[in-house]
Scaffold this motif. Structure first.
Motif, mmCIF file in Angstrom:
data_model
loop_
_atom_site.group_PDB
_atom_site.id
_atom_site.type_symbol
_atom_site.label_atom_id
_atom_site.label_comp_id
_atom_site.label_asym_id
_atom_site.label_seq_id
_atom_site.Cartn_x
_atom_site.Cartn_y
_atom_site.Cartn_z
ATOM 1 N N THR A 1 0.861 -1.195 0.000
ATOM 2 C CA THR A 1 0.000 0.000 0.000
ATOM 3 C C THR A 1 0.897 1.245 0.000
ATOM 4 O OG1 THR A 1 -0.098 -0.057 2.428
ATOM 5 C CG2 THR A 1 -1.891 -1.138 1.238
ATOM 6 N N PRO A 2 1.543 1.543 -1.138
ATOM 7 C CA PRO A 2 2.480 2.677 -1.179
ATOM 8 C C PRO A 2 1.779 4.027 -1.053
ATOM 9 C CG PRO A 2 2.147 1.783 -3.378
ATOM 10 C CD PRO A 2 1.433 0.859 -2.431
ATOM 11 N N LYS A 3 2.481 4.990 -0.452
ATOM 12 C CA LYS A 3 1.904 6.328 -0.315
ATOM 13 C C LYS A 3 1.974 7.064 -1.650
ATOM 14 C CE LYS A 3 6.098 8.440 1.667
ATOM 15 N NZ LYS A 3 6.564 9.255 0.558
ATOM 16 N N VAL A 4 1.234 8.156 -1.742
ATOM 17 C CA VAL A 4 1.206 8.966 -2.964
ATOM 18 C C VAL A 4 2.579 9.604 -3.186
ATOM 19 C CG1 VAL A 4 0.208 11.030 -4.034
ATOM 20 C CG2 VAL A 4 -1.244 9.490 -2.731
ATOM 21 N N ASN A 5 3.012 9.602 -4.428
ATOM 22 C CA ASN A 5 4.244 10.309 -4.781
ATOM 23 C C ASN A 5 3.933 11.808 -4.805
ATOM 24 O OD1 ASN A 5 6.720 11.138 -5.931
ATOM 25 N ND2 ASN A 5 5.834 10.994 -7.976
ATOM 26 N N GLU A 6 4.544 12.574 -3.886
ATOM 27 C CA GLU A 6 4.271 14.018 -3.777
ATOM 28 C C GLU A 6 5.005 14.766 -4.903
ATOM 29 O OE1 GLU A 6 4.447 17.682 -0.515
ATOM 30 O OE2 GLU A 6 5.108 15.677 0.081
ATOM 31 N N TRP A 7 4.437 14.690 -6.099
ATOM 32 C CA TRP A 7 5.108 15.301 -7.246
ATOM 33 C C TRP A 7 4.886 16.810 -7.306
ATOM 34 C CZ3 TRP A 7 3.087 17.303 -12.026
ATOM 35 C CH2 TRP A 7 1.688 17.318 -12.105
ATOM 36 N N VAL A 8 3.839 17.283 -6.628
ATOM 37 C CA VAL A 8 3.627 18.718 -6.425
ATOM 38 C C VAL A 8 3.401 18.904 -4.930
ATOM 39 C CG1 VAL A 8 2.122 20.698 -6.905
ATOM 40 C CG2 VAL A 8 2.601 19.025 -8.713
ATOM 41 N N ASP A 9 4.090 19.871 -4.336
ATOM 42 C CA ASP A 9 4.000 20.129 -2.892
ATOM 43 C C ASP A 9 2.538 20.159 -2.439
ATOM 44 O OD1 ASP A 9 4.049 21.267 -0.294
ATOM 45 O OD2 ASP A 9 5.923 22.304 -0.749
ATOM 46 N N LEU B 1 -10.574 12.068 -7.344
ATOM 47 C CA LEU B 1 -10.571 11.035 -8.380
ATOM 48 C C LEU B 1 -9.609 11.447 -9.490
ATOM 49 C CD1 LEU B 1 -14.443 10.444 -8.435
ATOM 50 C CD2 LEU B 1 -12.716 9.189 -7.132
ATOM 51 N N GLN B 2 -8.330 11.184 -9.269
ATOM 52 C CA GLN B 2 -7.246 11.526 -10.204
ATOM 53 C C GLN B 2 -7.163 13.028 -10.476
ATOM 54 O OE1 GLN B 2 -6.251 8.311 -13.246
ATOM 55 N NE2 GLN B 2 -8.496 8.204 -13.277
ATOM 56 N N GLU B 3 -7.465 13.839 -9.467
ATOM 57 C CA GLU B 3 -7.351 15.293 -9.620
ATOM 58 C C GLU B 3 -5.934 15.772 -9.305
ATOM 59 O OE1 GLU B 3 -10.676 17.465 -7.658
ATOM 60 O OE2 GLU B 3 -11.563 15.467 -7.481
ATOM 61 N N TYR B 4 -5.259 15.050 -8.399
ATOM 62 C CA TYR B 4 -3.881 15.415 -8.028
ATOM 63 C C TYR B 4 -2.865 14.673 -8.900
ATOM 64 C CZ TYR B 4 0.452 15.657 -5.317
ATOM 65 O OH TYR B 4 1.766 15.846 -4.928
ATOM 66 N N ALA B 5 -3.105 13.380 -9.089
ATOM 67 C CA ALA B 5 -2.171 12.567 -9.875
ATOM 68 C C ALA B 5 -2.931 11.520 -10.676
ATOM 69 C CB ALA B 5 -1.167 11.884 -8.951
ATOM 70 N N VAL B 6 -2.569 11.379 -11.937
ATOM 71 C CA VAL B 6 -3.163 10.336 -12.777
ATOM 72 C C VAL B 6 -2.759 8.987 -12.183
ATOM 73 C CG1 VAL B 6 -3.144 9.285 -15.079
ATOM 74 C CG2 VAL B 6 -3.126 11.779 -14.836
ATOM 75 N N GLY B 7 -3.751 8.094 -12.036
ATOM 76 C CA GLY B 7 -3.455 6.771 -11.508
ATOM 77 C C GLY B 7 -3.700 6.609 -10.018
ATOM 78 N N THR B 8 -4.132 7.696 -9.347
ATOM 79 C CA THR B 8 -4.361 7.635 -7.895
ATOM 80 C C THR B 8 -5.705 8.242 -7.523
ATOM 81 O OG1 THR B 8 -1.987 7.845 -7.467
ATOM 82 C CG2 THR B 8 -3.442 8.290 -5.630
ATOM 83 N N VAL B 9 -6.434 7.559 -6.630
ATOM 84 C CA VAL B 9 -7.679 8.109 -6.072
ATOM 85 C C VAL B 9 -7.515 8.181 -4.553
ATOM 86 C CG1 VAL B 9 -9.165 7.304 -7.935
ATOM 87 C CG2 VAL B 9 -8.769 5.816 -5.963
ATOM 88 N N CYS B 10 -8.157 9.169 -3.943
ATOM 89 C CA CYS B 10 -7.999 9.398 -2.500
ATOM 90 C C CYS B 10 -9.340 9.772 -1.863
ATOM 91 C CB CYS B 10 -7.009 10.537 -2.235
ATOM 92 S SG CYS B 10 -5.393 10.322 -3.011
ATOM 93 N N ALA B 11 -9.401 9.635 -0.549
ATOM 94 C CA ALA B 11 -10.578 10.054 0.218
ATOM 95 C C ALA B 11 -10.099 10.590 1.555
ATOM 96 C CB ALA B 11 -11.523 8.873 0.431
ATOM 97 N N ALA B 12 -10.854 11.539 2.127
ATOM 98 C CA ALA B 12 -10.474 12.132 3.415
ATOM 99 C C ALA B 12 -11.717 12.417 4.246
ATOM 100 C CB ALA B 12 -9.687 13.427 3.195
#
Length: 252
Positions: free
Chosen positions: A127-135, A197-208
């Motif tokens: 379960t890798p974390k998101v790659n922080e490609w933009v701060d 839904l892939q708004e920060y990075a293509v290939g990743t979905v998140c929830a908070a």
């Protein structure tokens, strides 16, 4: 900065758990579940659920005679000397358990001095974390974490944040209109997880989901590869249900 306090289910659970803990702490020789029900006004079913959570977290222990006494985790958290370290350890163990139960990388984030800050996370090879490609501090408009934190601010607080951080287009799905984003934030129910839904990075979905304790604005979040997007809502609901222990740790 004013906050929008609309208590969520985890908040109510944490408040009820605090009532139970305060009662247990008053009875140094131990207190029965019958006495706890009478003092807290909670139904036996609700009390049983809360005691199960409190025992799992190490805040209460059951003595040989069946009565309840305070646990080691509570002693550590209420000791002024090592409170910060104990709190960090406690939250980390909770995040690790959440990561394993929801099958996703899990994050704890806070809004500190006008900026998004990821304070702790739990990931693994599976379960890798998101790659922080933009701060993350400059991409709140595109992340579930950022949007969850912004929903907890008032309108002026949100506008102030967006005025300081340009809404860059990170993927084709990123919202770049402050008007559209502010409307979305305004209508976001506090009890419903915020999604990315892939708004920060293509290939990743998140929830908070929000974690608000006192004047602290925070959230719990998870990320999944897009091929697991079908699990996102179920995982987000599980995250929301399990947010109470984190809130409780912050409140003690």
């Amino acid at each position: 900065m004013a906050l929008k306090h609309e208590p969520t289910a985890p908040y109510h659970s944490a408040q009820e758990a605090l009532r139970v803990l305060e009662t247990v702490a008053r009875y140094t020789a131990g207190v029965t579940d019958t006495e706890l029900a009478r003092h807290t006004g909670l139904s036996p079913e609700r009390l049983t659920t809360l005691l199960r959570m409190l025992r799992r977290e190490g805040y209460v222990e059951q003595a040989a005679d069946g009565s309840y006494v305070t646990g080691v985790a509570l002693t550590r958290l209420t000791s002024a000397q090592h409170r910060e370290e104990a709190l960090r350890d406690k939250i980390q163990r909770t995040l690790d358990r959440l990561r394993d139960s929801v099958g996703a990388a899990v994050y704890m984030s806070r809004y500190v001095d006008g900026e998004v800050s990821i304070t702790q996370y739990a990931d693994s090879a599976a379960t890798p974390k998101v790659n922080e490609w933009v701060d993350f501090r400059s991409s709140a408009h595109a992340t579930a974490i950022g949007k969850s934190l912004l929903t907890q601010l008032d309108h002026a607080g949100r506008r102030d944040h967006l005025a300081r951080h340009k809404m860059a287009r990170l993927t084709s799905r990123t919202i770049t209109s402050d008007k559209v984003l502010l409307t979305r934030l305004e209508t976001q129910p506090p009890t419903v997880p915020v999604l990315d839904l892939q708004e920060y990075a293509v290939g990743t979905v998140c929830a908070a989901v929000p974690i608000t304790a006192g004047s602290t604005v925070g959230c719990l979040a998870l990320s999944l590869p897009v091929e697991h997007a079908h699990r996102l809502r179920r995982a987000a609901d599980a995250l929301n249900r399990n947010a109470a222990p984190v809130l409780l740790s912050l409140a003690i």
